[in-house]
Scaffold this active site. Sequence first.
Site, mmCIF file in Angstrom:
data_model
loop_
_atom_site.group_PDB
_atom_site.id
_atom_site.type_symbol
_atom_site.label_atom_id
_atom_site.label_comp_id
_atom_site.label_asym_id
_atom_site.label_seq_id
_atom_site.Cartn_x
_atom_site.Cartn_y
_atom_site.Cartn_z
ATOM 1 N N GLY A 401 6.942 61.728 20.078
ATOM 2 C CA GLY A 401 6.657 60.575 19.228
ATOM 3 C C GLY A 401 7.592 60.486 18.038
ATOM 4 N N THR A 422 29.605 48.109 26.976
ATOM 5 C CA THR A 422 30.031 46.733 27.243
ATOM 6 C C THR A 422 31.364 46.416 26.601
ATOM 7 O OG1 THR A 422 27.709 46.070 27.286
ATOM 8 C CG2 THR A 422 29.348 44.313 26.990
ATOM 9 N N GLU A 424 35.052 46.678 24.926
ATOM 10 C CA GLU A 424 36.279 47.321 25.435
ATOM 11 C C GLU A 424 36.242 47.415 26.946
ATOM 12 O OE1 GLU A 424 38.276 47.608 22.654
ATOM 13 O OE2 GLU A 424 39.543 47.231 24.385
HETATM 14 C C1 LIG Z 1 39.234 43.595 34.206
HETATM 15 C C2 LIG Z 1 40.688 43.394 33.967
HETATM 16 C C3 LIG Z 1 41.416 44.692 34.036
HETATM 17 C C4 LIG Z 1 41.223 42.450 35.031
HETATM 18 O O1 LIG Z 1 42.601 42.231 34.747
HETATM 19 P P1 LIG Z 1 43.282 40.958 35.393
HETATM 20 O O2 LIG Z 1 44.655 40.851 34.897
HETATM 21 O O3 LIG Z 1 42.396 39.771 35.235
HETATM 22 O O4 LIG Z 1 43.328 41.248 36.950
HETATM 23 P P2 LIG Z 1 43.794 42.520 37.758
HETATM 24 O O5 LIG Z 1 44.488 41.988 38.950
HETATM 25 O O6 LIG Z 1 42.645 43.421 37.973
HETATM 26 O O7 LIG Z 1 44.904 43.319 36.885
HETATM 27 C C5 LIG Z 1 46.249 42.917 37.003
HETATM 28 C C6 LIG Z 1 47.103 44.162 36.928
HETATM 29 O O8 LIG Z 1 47.040 44.673 35.599
HETATM 30 C C7 LIG Z 1 46.638 46.046 35.639
HETATM 31 N N1 LIG Z 1 45.857 46.249 34.424
HETATM 32 C C8 LIG Z 1 44.673 45.689 34.116
HETATM 33 N N2 LIG Z 1 44.282 46.095 32.907
HETATM 34 C C9 LIG Z 1 45.241 46.949 32.441
HETATM 35 C C10 LIG Z 1 45.406 47.706 31.240
HETATM 36 N N3 LIG Z 1 44.483 47.688 30.266
HETATM 37 N N4 LIG Z 1 46.522 48.440 31.084
HETATM 38 C C11 LIG Z 1 47.446 48.472 32.064
HETATM 39 N N5 LIG Z 1 47.363 47.790 33.242
HETATM 40 C C12 LIG Z 1 46.259 47.037 33.411
HETATM 41 C C13 LIG Z 1 45.817 46.176 36.891
HETATM 42 O O9 LIG Z 1 45.797 47.540 37.324
HETATM 43 C C14 LIG Z 1 46.599 45.302 37.837
HETATM 44 O O10 LIG Z 1 47.760 46.019 38.181
HETATM 45 P P3 LIG Z 1 48.304 45.903 39.705
HETATM 46 O O11 LIG Z 1 48.516 44.433 39.908
HETATM 47 O O12 LIG Z 1 47.227 46.462 40.572
HETATM 48 O O13 LIG Z 1 49.558 46.715 39.702
HETATM 49 C C15 LIG Z 1 40.904 42.826 32.577
HETATM 50 O O14 LIG Z 1 40.660 41.487 32.559
HETATM 51 C C16 LIG Z 1 40.098 43.582 31.553
HETATM 52 O O15 LIG Z 1 40.539 44.597 31.071
HETATM 53 N N6 LIG Z 1 38.841 43.094 31.188
HETATM 54 C C17 LIG Z 1 38.058 43.728 30.133
HETATM 55 C C18 LIG Z 1 38.335 43.012 28.813
HETATM 56 C C19 LIG Z 1 38.163 43.932 27.651
HETATM 57 O O16 LIG Z 1 38.201 45.123 27.770
HETATM 58 N N7 LIG Z 1 37.966 43.330 26.477
HETATM 59 C C20 LIG Z 1 37.893 44.060 25.274
HETATM 60 C C21 LIG Z 1 37.943 43.127 24.090
HETATM 61 S S1 LIG Z 1 38.133 43.992 22.585
HETATM 62 C C22 LIG Z 1 36.641 44.754 22.323
HETATM 63 O O17 LIG Z 1 35.702 44.665 23.060
HETATM 64 C C23 LIG Z 1 36.624 45.577 21.071
HETATM 65 C C24 LIG Z 1 35.365 46.342 20.843
HETATM 66 C C25 LIG Z 1 35.612 47.437 19.863
HETATM 67 C C26 LIG Z 1 34.478 47.648 18.911
HETATM 68 O O18 LIG Z 1 33.709 46.711 18.654
HETATM 69 O O19 LIG Z 1 34.413 48.779 18.415
HETATM 70 C C1 LIG Z 2 29.225 44.976 19.866
HETATM 71 C C2 LIG Z 2 30.370 44.248 20.522
HETATM 72 C C3 LIG Z 2 31.612 44.199 19.875
HETATM 73 C C4 LIG Z 2 32.678 43.499 20.449
HETATM 74 N N1 LIG Z 2 33.879 43.418 19.770
HETATM 75 C C5 LIG Z 2 34.878 42.663 20.295
HETATM 76 C C6 LIG Z 2 36.119 42.504 19.578
HETATM 77 O O1 LIG Z 2 36.285 43.040 18.483
HETATM 78 N N2 LIG Z 2 37.086 41.724 20.122
HETATM 79 C C7 LIG Z 2 36.929 41.109 21.350
HETATM 80 O O2 LIG Z 2 37.845 40.417 21.791
HETATM 81 N N3 LIG Z 2 35.773 41.266 22.070
HETATM 82 C C8 LIG Z 2 34.753 42.015 21.563
HETATM 83 N N4 LIG Z 2 33.579 42.167 22.266
HETATM 84 C C9 LIG Z 2 33.431 41.480 23.553
HETATM 85 C C10 LIG Z 2 33.460 42.490 24.705
HETATM 86 O O3 LIG Z 2 34.750 43.011 24.848
HETATM 87 C C11 LIG Z 2 33.002 41.791 25.988
HETATM 88 O O4 LIG Z 2 31.645 41.419 25.821
HETATM 89 C C12 LIG Z 2 33.154 42.743 27.173
HETATM 90 O O5 LIG Z 2 34.522 42.848 27.512
HETATM 91 C C13 LIG Z 2 32.345 42.291 28.396
HETATM 92 O O6 LIG Z 2 32.787 41.010 28.797
HETATM 93 P P1 LIG Z 2 31.691 39.853 29.039
HETATM 94 O O7 LIG Z 2 30.853 39.752 27.835
HETATM 95 O O8 LIG Z 2 32.437 38.670 29.500
HETATM 96 O O9 LIG Z 2 30.807 40.418 30.212
HETATM 97 P P2 LIG Z 2 30.695 39.786 31.706
HETATM 98 O O10 LIG Z 2 31.951 40.088 32.449
HETATM 99 O O11 LIG Z 2 30.239 38.392 31.605
HETATM 100 O O12 LIG Z 2 29.544 40.725 32.288
HETATM 101 C C14 LIG Z 2 28.301 40.204 32.748
HETATM 102 C C15 LIG Z 2 27.974 40.916 34.068
HETATM 103 O O13 LIG Z 2 28.918 40.467 35.047
HETATM 104 C C16 LIG Z 2 29.431 41.585 35.756
HETATM 105 N N5 LIG Z 2 30.779 41.268 36.250
HETATM 106 C C17 LIG Z 2 31.729 40.572 35.600
HETATM 107 N N6 LIG Z 2 32.840 40.466 36.358
HETATM 108 C C18 LIG Z 2 32.588 41.127 37.519
HETATM 109 C C19 LIG Z 2 33.336 41.377 38.728
HETATM 110 N N7 LIG Z 2 34.583 40.949 38.887
HETATM 111 N N8 LIG Z 2 32.739 42.108 39.691
HETATM 112 C C20 LIG Z 2 31.484 42.581 39.539
HETATM 113 N N9 LIG Z 2 30.714 42.353 38.443
HETATM 114 C C21 LIG Z 2 31.270 41.642 37.451
HETATM 115 C C22 LIG Z 2 29.446 42.695 34.713
HETATM 116 O O14 LIG Z 2 29.468 43.980 35.342
HETATM 117 C C23 LIG Z 2 28.129 42.434 33.983
HETATM 118 O O15 LIG Z 2 27.077 43.073 34.680
HETATM 119 C C24 LIG Z 2 32.501 42.868 21.710
HETATM 120 C C25 LIG Z 2 31.274 42.938 22.369
HETATM 121 C C26 LIG Z 2 30.203 43.629 21.781
HETATM 122 C C27 LIG Z 2 28.885 43.696 22.503
#
Ligand SMILES: CC(C)(COP(=O)(O)OP(=O)(O)OC[C@H]1O[C@@H](n2cnc3c(N)ncnc32)[C@H](O)[C@@H]1OP(=O)(O)O)[C@@H](O)C(=O)NCCC(=O)NCCSC(=O)CCCC(=O)O
Ligand SMILES: Cc1cc2nc3c(=O)[nH]c(=O)nc-3n(C[C@H](O)[C@H](O)[C@H](O)COP(=O)(O)OP(=O)(O)OC[C@H]3O[C@@H](n4cnc5c(N)ncnc54)[C@H](O)[C@@H]3O)c2cc1C
Length: 627
Positions: A401, A422, A424
Amino acid sequence: MAGFDDLASERSKAQFDVEEMKVIWAGSRHTLEVSDRISRLVANDPVFRKDTRTMLSRKDLFKNTLRKAAHAWKRIIELRLSEEEAAELRFYVDEPAFMDLHWGMFIPTIKGQGTEEQQQKWLPLAYKMKIIGCYAQTELGHGSNVQGLETTATFDPQTDEFIIHSPTLTSSKWWPGGLGKVSTHAVVYGRLIIDSKDYGVNGFIVQLRSLDDHLPLPGITIGDIGMKFGSGAYNTMDNGVLRFDHVRIPRDQMLMRVSQVTREGKLVQSNVPWQLVYGTMVYVRQKIVSDASCALSRAVCIATRYSAVRRQFGLQSNGIETQVIDYKTQQSRLFPLLASAYAFRFVGEWLKWLYMDVNQRLQASDFSTLPEAHACTAGLKSLTTSATADGIEECRKLCGGHGYLCSSGLPELFAVYIPACTYEGDNIVLLLQVARFLIKTVSQLGSGKEPVGTTVYMGRVEQLMQCHCAVQKGFLELSADLVQAAVAHCQLIVVSKFIEKLQQDIPGKGVKGQLEALCNIYALFILHKHLGDFLSTGCITPKQASLANAQLRSLYSQVRPNAIALVDAFNYTDHYLSSVLGRYDGNVYPKLYEEAWKDPLNDSVVPDGYQEYIQPILKQQLRNARL
Ligand SMILES: CC(C)(COP(=O)(O)OP(=O)(O)OC[C@H]1O[C@@H](n2cnc3c(N)ncnc32)[C@H](O)[C@@H]1OP(=O)(O)O)[C@@H](O)C(=O)NCCC(=O)NCCSC(=O)CCCC(=O)O
Ligand SMILES: Cc1cc2nc3c(=O)[nH]c(=O)nc-3n(C[C@H](O)[C@H](O)[C@H](O)COP(=O)(O)OP(=O)(O)OC[C@H]3O[C@@H](n4cnc5c(N)ncnc54)[C@H](O)[C@@H]3O)c2cc1C
């Protein structure tokens, strides 16, 4: 005093040199000295108190966060702290705030994706806090799908500018930390448009607010996106919403290390892979793995100390009840988390090395390890954050608790930590990236390349991949299974890196022995947790499985006398733990009782609202009863 005596007695049982283990956990004597000195500096500064956070309104909470950030900056300047010491100070202030994104994303993005000239122009401004930046990539309609972003950056050759615009509601930037109320600038990710042709997503430096009166610049609509999970927690961060109405920026504010746009509006691709546009995410993901070991070790420290202080049932001959840490069920839940904290620490050390190695190779135009770095950072970020979020919740339950009280420190630690699954990169989306990488790797194996790794664990990955690839269905059809293989691959890396750590020189009496026990606990716990994989792929036999389980139980008995010393080795101050249950002195019950009376609800004996709402009911009922 019960709790104190319990922990003192536990500490006397230690079979290894705790001071040497502190060095192993910190990474070096130097790092231990810095973190010890800075954590105590923060702990002894009343401005950095944390115990009132859950009692403040959102506005007061945020104002207090700004006050702490200003005080932290002042102390960094006054004490002439190095970049390492300043980072430690921000870490031990332990409050999500705009500074995290300024130092942790805005600056690294300019360093990783800016040209030399752009770095020379913008980095001094950012380092001296003349501007405050954030990382504006995610939009209301897209986060995972970076290539789906809608914000546009259209080149205007007439004026040598980019026009930044939010064409739809879903193109609104949404979530960036520090954006809502504080940042003056952002790296904005948008679609590069030249002569109506879409060249995909790039980063652009955009000023958002005036440096004079902090008001949004013309064409900028900006604000906070509202309260998030939990009361205190992440609400110290101004995650924001941002819309552009045809905002113009100079051409040289497009980050141009990867691609350049000439004065004539010609796109030139440099010799680096376009994926470097995603480089900041690789950097942050490797940091998040180290952060996971910190968050998990914090929860485990609280739960372990409390488990040694808490006595329940099992009256012994000496008339006192049994410590709950002596129950095998408590050990089987707690010690794998203790082992995981150490495992994540060491894999985080390796990932940091991998990231630096990739960067050094990039400088020499060697891009060969970038795909592996992406797969490892993505997969390990996913694995360690999911395990840590679940582990913090398990630690709350291990404290019964009292674990549900804010004064235990666990509810807020959980609330602050869980978005790591979620941000990054959503953890499943990232595992799919690993799966893609594995499919490519397995296809190369046909060319005689042999996989390397821990036999049983390697066999599990290979078999899972062969099964899936052999089925030859579409990637999407198999994605749920491929995620399983991706997890197996990441667990193989964690176990392998723990084993490699043990092969290093590890000084101190009994230290290596304890680490070997923890490594074996992690490896056998994962094997036990995923027994189906190991059995179905023929990697182990049922007999071996039961031997492994018996070994796991005996390892718990081996760790038991050292548990308190193993969490003392994290060297956390009571201020950082911020937990009555996890106090170094174990003085839990008197402090729990003391904390209760600090709650504002106890400011008055009769609560506000009683006379107005409850007393009339009682009086009316009394009147009815007399009729
Ligand atoms: C899921 C993917 C990887 C999909 O990439 P895409 O270009 O749409 O499609 P793909 O064909 O799968 O990839 C193309 C190609 O790009 C490569 N790639 C993908 N990501 C990376 C990387 N980070 N570094 C180096 N290479 C990377 C993939 O391996 C693919 O390579 P390939 O074509 O297989 O040779 C990408 O869209 C992604 O990384 N999504 C997640 C977005 C994300 O992480 N957002 C973060 C926002 S900032 C944030 O949240 C800050 C929070 C911090 C805080 O609050 O503390
Ligand atoms: C506290 C916090 C801080 C953040 N800070 C930042 C910041 O500083 N800068 C910034 O740019 N962003 C920031 N973000 C955003 C964050 O990077 C995104 O929310 C995160 O990358 C997830 O993307 P989304 O919200 O579009 O999720 P979605 O992709 O919409 O996810 C929803 C569901 O869909 C599923 N899904 C999506 N695509 C696929 C697929 N291809 N195949 C199977 N399943 C899939 C996921 O697994 C999940 O279950 C922050 C978020 C939070 C919560």
